[in-house]
Design a protein around this motif. Structure first.
Motif, short mmCIF file in Angstrom:
data_model
loop_
_atom_site.label_atom_id
_atom_site.label_comp_id
_atom_site.label_asym_id
_atom_site.label_seq_id
_atom_site.Cartn_x
_atom_site.Cartn_y
_atom_site.Cartn_z
N ALA A 204 7.40 -3.27 -6.44
CA ALA A 204 6.51 -2.75 -5.40
C ALA A 204 6.60 -1.23 -5.29
N THR A 205 6.23 -0.55 -6.36
CA THR A 205 6.20 0.91 -6.37
C THR A 205 4.91 1.40 -5.73
N ILE A 206 5.04 2.42 -4.87
CA ILE A 206 3.86 3.03 -4.24
C ILE A 206 3.66 4.41 -4.85
N ILE A 265 -0.28 0.52 -5.91
CA ILE A 265 0.86 -0.33 -5.58
C ILE A 265 1.14 -1.21 -6.77
N ALA A 266 2.35 -1.14 -7.26
CA ALA A 266 2.75 -1.90 -8.46
C ALA A 266 1.79 -1.61 -9.63
N GLY A 267 1.37 -0.35 -9.74
CA GLY A 267 0.49 0.06 -10.83
C GLY A 267 -0.96 -0.36 -10.67
N GLN A 268 -1.32 -0.98 -9.55
CA GLN A 268 -2.69 -1.44 -9.33
C GLN A 268 -3.35 -0.58 -8.26
N ASN A 269 -4.54 -0.09 -8.56
CA ASN A 269 -5.29 0.71 -7.60
C ASN A 269 -5.69 -0.17 -6.42
N PRO A 361 7.00 -9.23 4.01
CA PRO A 361 6.24 -8.63 2.91
C PRO A 361 7.17 -7.86 1.98
N PRO A 362 6.74 -7.59 0.74
CA PRO A 362 7.57 -6.81 -0.19
C PRO A 362 7.61 -5.32 0.17
N ILE A 363 6.64 -4.85 0.99
CA ILE A 363 6.60 -3.44 1.40
C ILE A 363 6.60 -3.37 2.92
N LEU A 364 7.48 -2.53 3.47
CA LEU A 364 7.57 -2.36 4.91
C LEU A 364 7.32 -0.90 5.27
N LEU A 365 6.44 -0.68 6.25
CA LEU A 365 6.12 0.67 6.72
C LEU A 365 6.52 0.78 8.19
#
Length: 451
Positions: A204-206, A265-269, A361-365
């Motif tokens: 989950a890279t942003i 996110i995860a290499g996807q636009n 979720p895999p990403i938390l803000l």
């Protein structure tokens, strides 16, 4: 038109034609004149009095809004001793409503009187013509009864003419509003047959790539922002008010689109994936936690409506609110009030944190997620959350150093002159301040702290 105006117009035409054929042109002329005057008067007065009805409805809405607003914000009213002012303002709206309501009633009475007067004059005129015809021997008493009956036959549909006209006019306005609403196009569009976002906590890279954004034309919020949040890392974003920290959160959730640039996110636009899958992958703890007017349990379970009670209790423990809820008279069934009015600011934030954790979720803000908490509670929650965010990509927006001291990276948004090249400035975490040179020319500077 089909059930009211059409049959009325047909009936008018038939009555006029029968009177012209049986009694002569004078009878048809009086009938048509009466009907024309009646219709013109009804339409003119109905249009005129519509504005009083609009004013009445507007005053009624304003009075209701003023009452609700002052009651919801009763603490602010009392802080500034403005009870009398609020009561007088409410009374002013009621006076306006009373005035418009009376005008509506008076004009309706005037409309009914005018309609009756026009019809009575026409009926009298046609009776006089029929009486003269009987005296001249060209008509019988039966003809007089027929003329009277035919004209009276028109009185019933004519009485509804004003109502039908007003309702038809209002329906056309409503239809126009509906079609205008249907023509409104959403700014956030989902690509047709967009694939779901495929993301796991490990990937989950942003990544923000040269992102530009402005709410109002000419007032830039983000200008050429580029940074990357590695998967599984805790990254903090800091900066002054208005520098665009919360905007980054909203753009990740696709509440807004960048004018230029891309977000991955995860290499996807994120423009090219399904909105539902994107928003399922991102959990947000907002700066202003708004709760539903329901129980604490309902608000906690809202993060995942399929969660079991034990899972809800577990996230409440992690957020440090479980014991506080049990001390309440009704426990988890306690009503929180409008927008969470019955809870303190810290309790609302802990509920918001708990339901974001429950979403899993895999990403938390976190947008100032602990700003309303005391230092001890904040420390306990952050310690409890360390295990949760350890394998997740987490972005913290904060002003307090205690929230971000263990962050893997700190990104600083700083409004100075626009960069001619990219600068990376080292942060001295031991001194708890950000060191940068006067020559640093970045509009939005990226500062990395390896702690």
């Amino acid at each position: 038109i089909v059930f009211n105006l059409g049959p009325t117009a047909l009936e008018m035409g038939l009555v006029s034609a029968i009177l012209y054929y049986k009694c002569g042109v004078e009878f048809a002329a009086v009938t048509l004149g009466t009907l024309g005057a009646y219709t013109a008067f009804t339409i003119a007065v109905t249009q005129w009095r519509t504005r009083f009805r609009i004013e009445m409805n507007k005053a009624d809405n304003e009075a209701g809004n003023a009452a609700i607003d002052s009651l919801l914000n009763y603490e602010t009213v009392k802080y500034f001793n403005n009870e009398k002012y609020e009561a007088e303002k409410y009374d002013g709206y009621l006076k306006s409503y009373e005035s418009s309501s009376l005008k509506t009633t008076y004009t309706l009475a005037m409309l009914n009187f005018g309609q009756s007067a026009i019809f009575s004059v026409g009926l009298t005129g046609i009776m006089v013509l029929a009486s003269k015809g009987i005296m001249a021997g060209s008509m019988t008493v039966g003809d007089l009864v027929m003329v009277n009956g035919l004209l009276f036959q028109l009185s019933l549909p004519l009485n509804f003419l004003g109502t039908v006209y007003r309702e038809t006019r209002q329906a056309l306005i409503d239809m126009n509003t509906l079609f205008t609403l249907l023509s409104v196009d959403t700014k956030i569009k989902e690509t047709e047959l967009a694939p779901p976002l495929s993301v796991t906590p490990q990937e989950a890279t942003i990544r923000f790539e040269d992102v530009y954004f402005e709410y109002l034309e000419g007032q830039k919020v983000l200008e050429g922002v580029s940074f990357q949040v590695p998967a599984g890392k805790k990254v903090a974003i800091v900066g002054g008010s208005g520098s665009g920290k919360s905007t980054i959160v909203r753009m990740l959730f696709r509440f807004y689109e960048p004018q230029k640039g891309n977000i991955y996110i995860a290499g996807q636009n994120i423009r090219d994936v399904g909105l539902d899958s994107l928003r399922r992958a991102v959990g947000v703890v907002p700066q202003d936690a708004v709760l539903f007017h329901n129980t604490i349990f309902y608000n906690l379970q809202y993060g995942n409506i399929n969660a079991t009670p034990e899972e809800v209790y577990q996230v409440a423990r992690l957020a440090g609110i479980h014991d506080a809820i049990l001390r309440m008279p009704h426990g988890y069934d306690t009503q929180v009030g409008e927008r969470g009015l019955k809870l303190s600011g810290g309790e609302k934030q802990r509920v918001a944190i708990a339901r974001a954790i429950l979403k899993n979720p895999p990403i938390l803000l976190y947008d100032e997620a602990t700003s309303s908490l005391d230092s001890i509670t904040e420390e306990n929650i952050l310690n409890s959350m360390k295990g949760l965010v350890q394998d997740r990509t987490s972005v913290f927006i904060a002003h307090r150093l205690s929230t971000i001291v263990d962050a893997d990276e700190i990104i600083v948004l700083n409004k100075v002159r626009r960069p001619s090249h990219s600068d990376t400035t080292t942060c001295n975490t031991h001194q708890n301040n950000l060191q940068h040179t006067p020559e640093q020319p970045a509009t939005h500077t990226r500062t990395t702290c390896n702690t």
